[in-house]
Design a protein around this motif. Sequence first.
Motif, PDB file in Angstrom:
ATOM      1  N   ARG A  78       1.355  -1.361   0.410  1.00 64.78           N
ATOM      2  CA  ARG A  78      -0.029  -0.216  -0.255  1.00 64.78           C
ATOM      3  C   ARG A  78       1.382   1.153  -0.398  1.00 64.78           C
ATOM      4  N   PRO A  79       0.830   2.269  -1.028  1.00 65.34           N
ATOM      5  CA  PRO A  79       1.505   3.467  -0.893  1.00 65.34           C
ATOM      6  C   PRO A  79       1.966   4.422   0.381  1.00 65.34           C
ATOM      7  N   THR A  80       2.587   4.722   0.779  1.00 64.14           N
ATOM      8  CA  THR A  80       2.940   5.585   2.459  1.00 64.14           C
ATOM      9  C   THR A  80       3.855   6.698   1.790  1.00 64.14           C
ATOM     10  N   GLU A 192      11.939  -2.435 -19.137  1.00 65.21           N
ATOM     11  CA  GLU A 192      10.001  -2.283 -20.272  1.00 65.21           C
ATOM     12  C   GLU A 192       9.473  -2.984 -19.430  1.00 65.21           C
ATOM     13  N   VAL A 193       9.386  -3.746 -19.477  1.00 65.13           N
ATOM     14  CA  VAL A 193       8.234  -4.924 -18.023  1.00 65.13           C
ATOM     15  C   VAL A 193       7.272  -4.771 -16.869  1.00 65.13           C
ATOM     16  N   HIS A 194       9.182  -4.322 -15.889  1.00 62.69           N
ATOM     17  CA  HIS A 194       8.097  -3.931 -14.750  1.00 62.69           C
ATOM     18  C   HIS A 194       8.440  -2.402 -13.685  1.00 62.69           C
ATOM     19  N   TYR A 195       9.145  -1.762 -15.316  1.00 58.24           N
ATOM     20  CA  TYR A 195       9.193  -0.206 -14.778  1.00 58.24           C
ATOM     21  C   TYR A 195       8.556   0.676 -15.943  1.00 58.24           C
ATOM     22  N   THR A 201       4.803   4.787 -10.699  1.00 58.16           N
ATOM     23  CA  THR A 201       4.268   4.738  -9.177  1.00 58.16           C
ATOM     24  C   THR A 201       5.735   4.279  -8.825  1.00 58.16           C
ATOM     25  N   PHE A 202       5.925   2.850  -9.587  1.00 60.26           N
ATOM     26  CA  PHE A 202       6.995   2.160  -8.752  1.00 60.26           C
ATOM     27  C   PHE A 202       8.503   2.288  -8.787  1.00 60.26           C
ATOM     28  N   VAL A 203       8.870   3.067  -9.996  1.00 62.61           N
ATOM     29  CA  VAL A 203      10.293   3.406 -10.023  1.00 62.61           C
ATOM     30  C   VAL A 203      10.032   5.236  -9.262  1.00 62.61           C
ATOM     31  N   ILE A 204       8.958   5.768  -8.670  1.00 60.59           N
ATOM     32  CA  ILE A 204       9.292   6.925  -7.274  1.00 60.59           C
ATOM     33  C   ILE A 204       9.808   6.640  -5.892  1.00 60.59           C
ATOM     34  N   ALA A 205       8.771   4.973  -5.748  1.00 61.37           N
ATOM     35  CA  ALA A 205       9.024   4.610  -4.976  1.00 61.37           C
ATOM     36  C   ALA A 205      10.594   4.141  -4.652  1.00 61.37           C
ATOM     37  N   ASN A 206      11.444   3.705  -5.150  1.00 61.09           N
ATOM     38  CA  ASN A 206      12.557   3.281  -5.228  1.00 61.09           C
ATOM     39  C   ASN A 206      13.156   4.254  -5.467  1.00 61.09           C
ATOM     40  N   VAL A 207      13.220   5.249  -6.267  1.00 61.64           N
ATOM     41  CA  VAL A 207      13.704   6.540  -6.250  1.00 61.64           C
ATOM     42  C   VAL A 207      14.099   7.570  -5.354  1.00 61.64           C
ATOM     43  N   SER A 344       6.003  14.940   1.259  1.00 63.95           N
ATOM     44  CA  SER A 344       6.878  15.201  -0.382  1.00 63.95           C
ATOM     45  C   SER A 344       7.028  13.792  -0.802  1.00 63.95           C
ATOM     46  N   GLN A 345       6.891  12.966  -0.352  1.00 65.87           N
ATOM     47  CA  GLN A 345       7.113  11.401  -1.184  1.00 65.87           C
ATOM     48  C   GLN A 345       5.033  11.230  -0.414  1.00 65.87           C
ATOM     49  N   GLU A 346       4.463  11.916  -0.159  1.00 66.87           N
ATOM     50  CA  GLU A 346       3.411  11.228  -0.208  1.00 66.87           C
ATOM     51  C   GLU A 346       2.336  12.048  -1.689  1.00 66.87           C
ATOM     52  N   GLU A 347       3.067  13.633  -1.613  1.00 69.33           N
ATOM     53  CA  GLU A 347       2.705  13.800  -2.700  1.00 69.33           C
ATOM     54  C   GLU A 347       3.426  14.102  -4.676  1.00 69.33           C
ATOM     55  N   LEU A 348       4.660  13.741  -4.251  1.00 68.35           N
ATOM     56  CA  LEU A 348       5.146  13.611  -5.268  1.00 68.35           C
ATOM     57  C   LEU A 348       4.213  11.414  -6.187  1.00 68.35           C
ATOM     58  N   TYR A 349       3.911  11.241  -5.074  1.00 69.45           N
ATOM     59  CA  TYR A 349       3.657   9.830  -5.590  1.00 69.45           C
ATOM     60  C   TYR A 349       2.138  10.189  -5.947  1.00 69.45           C
ATOM     61  N   ALA A 350       1.629  11.653  -5.695  1.00 65.29           N
ATOM     62  CA  ALA A 350       0.563  12.101  -6.395  1.00 65.29           C
ATOM     63  C   ALA A 350       0.587  12.440  -7.908  1.00 65.29           C
ATOM     64  N   ILE A 351       1.390  12.846  -7.889  1.00 66.63           N
ATOM     65  CA  ILE A 351       1.897  13.908  -8.691  1.00 66.63           C
ATOM     66  C   ILE A 351       2.387  12.323  -9.974  1.00 66.63           C
ATOM     67  N   TYR A 352       2.866  11.813 -10.135  1.00 67.24           N
ATOM     68  CA  TYR A 352       3.454  11.066 -10.755  1.00 67.24           C
ATOM     69  C   TYR A 352       2.220   9.347 -10.914  1.00 67.24           C
ATOM     70  N   GLN A 353       1.453   9.641  -9.952  1.00 58.67           N
ATOM     71  CA  GLN A 353       0.208   8.998 -10.378  1.00 58.67           C
ATOM     72  C   GLN A 353      -1.076   9.428 -10.753  1.00 58.67           C
ATOM     73  N   GLU A 354      -0.855  10.792 -11.449  1.00 56.16           N
ATOM     74  CA  GLU A 354      -1.898  11.335 -12.561  1.00 56.16           C
ATOM     75  C   GLU A 354      -1.863  10.765 -13.938  1.00 56.16           C
TER      76      GLU A 354
END
Length: 495
Positions: A78-80, A192-195, A201-207, A344-354
Amino acid sequence: MPYVDLVSSDDYAAIWYSTNAPACNVSGFDPKKPTLVMLHPLFLDSSWLHPQLDDPRLNSNFNIIVFDLRTTGKSLYRPTGRFDLWVTAADLAHCFYHLRIPAAHIFAPELFSWTALRFAALFPELCLSLTLCNVTPQTELKSVFEAFEELCHLWCYAEDLESFETACKELINFYALDSHPDLVDELVAFWEVHYPPFRRTFVIANVNLVLNRTPMTPDELASVRCPVLIIQAERSPTHPMDYAQQLREALVNVPNGAQLFNVKATHGYLSILSSSIVNQVLNKFLTRQSGARSDLDPPAIPLADRMRMALAQLAEWQDDPSIADQDPLSPLSFSCVTEEVKKSQEELYAIYQEGAQTAFSPLAPDGRPLRKYSERKLDEHWLESSADGFSYSNVKQFQDRISEQNRDKRRPGRRPPTNGNGSSSGGSGGSSALSEQPTLLAPSEPVTQELQQVARIRRATVLPQSTADKHVIKGSMAKVIASGAGTSLQRRLLR
């Protein structure tokens, strides 16, 4: 299914794992062999630990279990905004308790070396030894930090295959520069398959995990009391040897001191590209340790009580008594991010999810990559740089329109170096991955927390844009657009 479900009031994660047992589960372990827990390299998953799982020196002597961290591979979460390296260490500890894994040897490459160190500091009874492969600095080097910021934007908002492959090429220059073209094809196909951009959103979580990490204190490092081996590339620009030596000196309570083994290499993915020497050194180090069994006995201390003890220890290190009052059954209780970082991480996740669902896909309708990375046409895209660092447009399609006489009169321009036959050394094909000259990173110091904060503000406030420069309207036209933001461009031009 080989998942460990971590369910609590404020968190959910399903951690994927696999083993070298016949049924790929823990119940198939040989109780006479010690257990080896392995974490995967950064931006990859546990499937990239096959060089270790397939090595008979390790496979025949140890019960091996590999995990996908919650933001990688087949794991679910679950994103956090509270996700950090302390949470990854808590995830690993919960997996130990739920699977009844005995005290084990830990192998961790690159960034996740700091996960293993945190795990060993909080749960010393579960850690027989640590093997850290190509450790990173405590906080990212400034040159790498800035490059990752640009790379993340290019990667996540690529609008065509060439742009996405350019991002992959930059990441390869960081971690797999001198690798075989076939391995480069596998790496790019995996990304290409996973990211892909539609899973950014998976990319930004790891970054975020890379860029927002905080250093361990001397007291925390002094709590590591098990044998430690550090395997480090000798000339890696992203994983300098100096910081491995600093880590060895900081581990003051390791029995007989931490051992450092240097490998004559420059790449970041040392456990993949130099797997033979890494496996040899790892096997020799582990066989020198005292023998251990892998009996799947219930833990002596209940999970809630042991996690409460770990939270109390973490609260003492962080000088924050509120940590000790958190839910002991939630891995997020171990998070040490500040409120500013969390927001900041929650806002960035929302931006990248859009708009992620409609983003570019580098995959064919059958879910496979459209082509191999080595099959791309070099020197035909403006993003491809030559050996001198500049990009040149290909004029082959126009050569049949120009006579040989006129072509000789054309003003010569700078071109990539040529070989003895006069042909360009950067031609197309799989061998080009080795001949391309990388852009070297300038030597720099690790970033401070102040620079991390400025970068977080910049990433959250600058709206994402495509790779190409969209700011092509300047001068008086810019005033026209600014004066009529609510009117269409065509109507404003007709005024």
